[in-house]
Design an enzyme around this catalytic site. Sequence first.
Site, PDB file in Angstrom:
ATOM      1  N   ASN A   9       0.872  -1.182   0.000  1.00  9.83           N
ATOM      2  CA  ASN A   9       0.000   0.000   0.000  1.00  9.83           C
ATOM      3  C   ASN A   9       0.905   1.227   0.000  1.00  9.83           C
ATOM      4  O   ASN A   9       1.480   1.572   1.021  1.00  9.83           O
ATOM      5  CB  ASN A   9      -0.897  -0.044   1.249  1.00  9.83           C
ATOM      6  N   LYS A  11       0.143   4.230  -0.202  1.00  8.60           N
ATOM      7  CA  LYS A  11      -0.480   5.422   0.429  1.00  8.60           C
ATOM      8  C   LYS A  11      -0.238   6.646  -0.465  1.00  8.60           C
ATOM      9  O   LYS A  11      -0.224   6.515  -1.689  1.00  8.60           O
ATOM     10  CB  LYS A  11       0.038   5.589   1.857  1.00  8.60           C
ATOM     11  N   HIS A  96      -9.464   0.872   4.680  1.00 10.52           N
ATOM     12  CA  HIS A  96      -8.204   1.039   5.424  1.00 10.52           C
ATOM     13  C   HIS A  96      -8.467   1.929   6.636  1.00 10.52           C
ATOM     14  O   HIS A  96      -9.297   2.842   6.587  1.00 10.52           O
ATOM     15  CB  HIS A  96      -7.144   1.655   4.512  1.00 10.52           C
ATOM     16  N   GLU A  98      -6.959   4.347   7.747  1.00 11.28           N
ATOM     17  CA  GLU A  98      -6.817   5.790   7.477  1.00 11.28           C
ATOM     18  C   GLU A  98      -8.061   6.333   6.787  1.00 11.28           C
ATOM     19  O   GLU A  98      -8.422   7.492   6.989  1.00 11.28           O
ATOM     20  CB  GLU A  98      -5.527   6.030   6.663  1.00 11.28           C
ATOM     21  N   GLU A 168      -5.209  -5.229  10.399  1.00  6.55           N
ATOM     22  CA  GLU A 168      -4.199  -4.194  10.630  1.00  6.55           C
ATOM     23  C   GLU A 168      -4.506  -3.485  11.946  1.00  6.55           C
ATOM     24  O   GLU A 168      -5.336  -2.564  11.978  1.00  6.55           O
ATOM     25  CB  GLU A 168      -4.222  -3.158   9.501  1.00  6.55           C
ATOM     26  N   GLY A 174       2.541   2.239  10.912  1.00  7.04           N
ATOM     27  CA  GLY A 174       3.461   3.359  10.796  1.00  7.04           C
ATOM     28  C   GLY A 174       4.146   3.730  12.103  1.00  7.04           C
ATOM     29  O   GLY A 174       4.790   4.771  12.201  1.00  7.04           O
ATOM     30  N   SER A 214       3.585  -2.261  10.313  1.00  4.10           N
ATOM     31  CA  SER A 214       5.040  -2.308  10.514  1.00  4.10           C
ATOM     32  C   SER A 214       5.669  -3.645  10.117  1.00  4.10           C
ATOM     33  O   SER A 214       6.578  -4.131  10.778  1.00  4.10           O
ATOM     34  CB  SER A 214       5.393  -1.940  11.964  1.00  4.10           C
TER      35      SER A 214
HETATM   36  P1  13P Z   1       3.128   0.329   7.833  1.00  2.49           P
HETATM   37  O1  13P Z   1       3.676  -0.924   7.217  1.00  2.49           O
HETATM   38  O2  13P Z   1       3.845   1.576   7.398  1.00  2.49           O
HETATM   39  O3  13P Z   1       2.954   0.203   9.311  1.00  2.49           O
HETATM   40  O4  13P Z   1       1.638   0.499   7.218  1.00  2.49           O
HETATM   41  C1  13P Z   1       0.747  -0.567   7.270  1.00  2.49           C
HETATM   42  C2  13P Z   1      -0.443  -0.216   6.471  1.00  2.49           C
HETATM   43  O5  13P Z   1      -1.220   0.642   6.822  1.00  2.49           O
HETATM   44  C3  13P Z   1      -0.650  -0.945   5.202  1.00  2.49           C
HETATM   45  O6  13P Z   1      -1.935  -0.736   4.706  1.00  2.49           O
END
Ligand code: 13P
Length: 252
Positions: A9, A11, A96, A98, A168, A174, A214
């Site tokens: 992803n 982002k 997601h 976010e 997740e 993150g 992560s």
């Molecule tokens: P990170 O791997 O940066 O923690 O992000 C995970 C994520 O949100 C994947 O969709």
Amino acid sequence: MRNVIIAGNWKMYKDMTATAELIEGLKSRLTSLPPRVTVVICPPFTSLAIAGTLLKGSPLALGAQNMSQHDEGAFTGEISWNMIRSAGCEYVILGHSERRQYFGEKDELINTKAKKAIASMLKPILCVGETLAEREQGITDRIITAQVRGVLSGLTRAEMSSVVIAYEPVWAIGTGKTATPAQAQEVHQMIRKLVSQIYDWPLAEQTVIQYGGSVKPDNAAELFSQNDIDGALVGGACLKADSFAAIVNAAK
Ligand code: 13P
């Protein structure tokens, strides 16, 4: 043995030039994949068309990070299933954390989008996960159960064959704080059991449940060794060809 799906992803990172660079780096590192391993990259909307072109003939699949629940119309700023499909997408990430946190997406909308995606021959990657506060209150199971039931609501057994679930934990995204393999496995097992209760065991046994939060080259192999972890949804570590390829290689 279940299939494994590793998805990156991206982002809101990578313009078109950077997209082309990263894809070339991935193509040179990931020239072939075992049949049970699928790798999907999910760049931003503006990079999908060039990504679709560059990925032709490679073993890597393309996905989008979101899509509208509508077919078309006066929905300024939205992107439809047809647009992402015509760019070459086979997958779409939906719900997601976010999108839930910053754009107010709820299970009901994510469920509507999931139905639209499946009807449009796209495979939805449906994301669920608890916040740190929810984990600390000891209500992880309740939250995940409600989210899984919500996003799968009304999906038939046949439709479920296109669905990927991504667990997740919000507190691990993150932050550099990965759920331990045991913590992740516990929730994955719970999700699989829940899918078996909603549908049946044979279907639950086939359902791909990814872990996200992560995931890095140095923790991927241990996460993938867990019984109910079938790949990963990778954020930060998918932005460099070396680290994403290393995560994919850990699943081979
Ligand atoms: P990170 O791997 O940066 O923690 O992000 C995970 C994520 O949100 C994947 O969709």
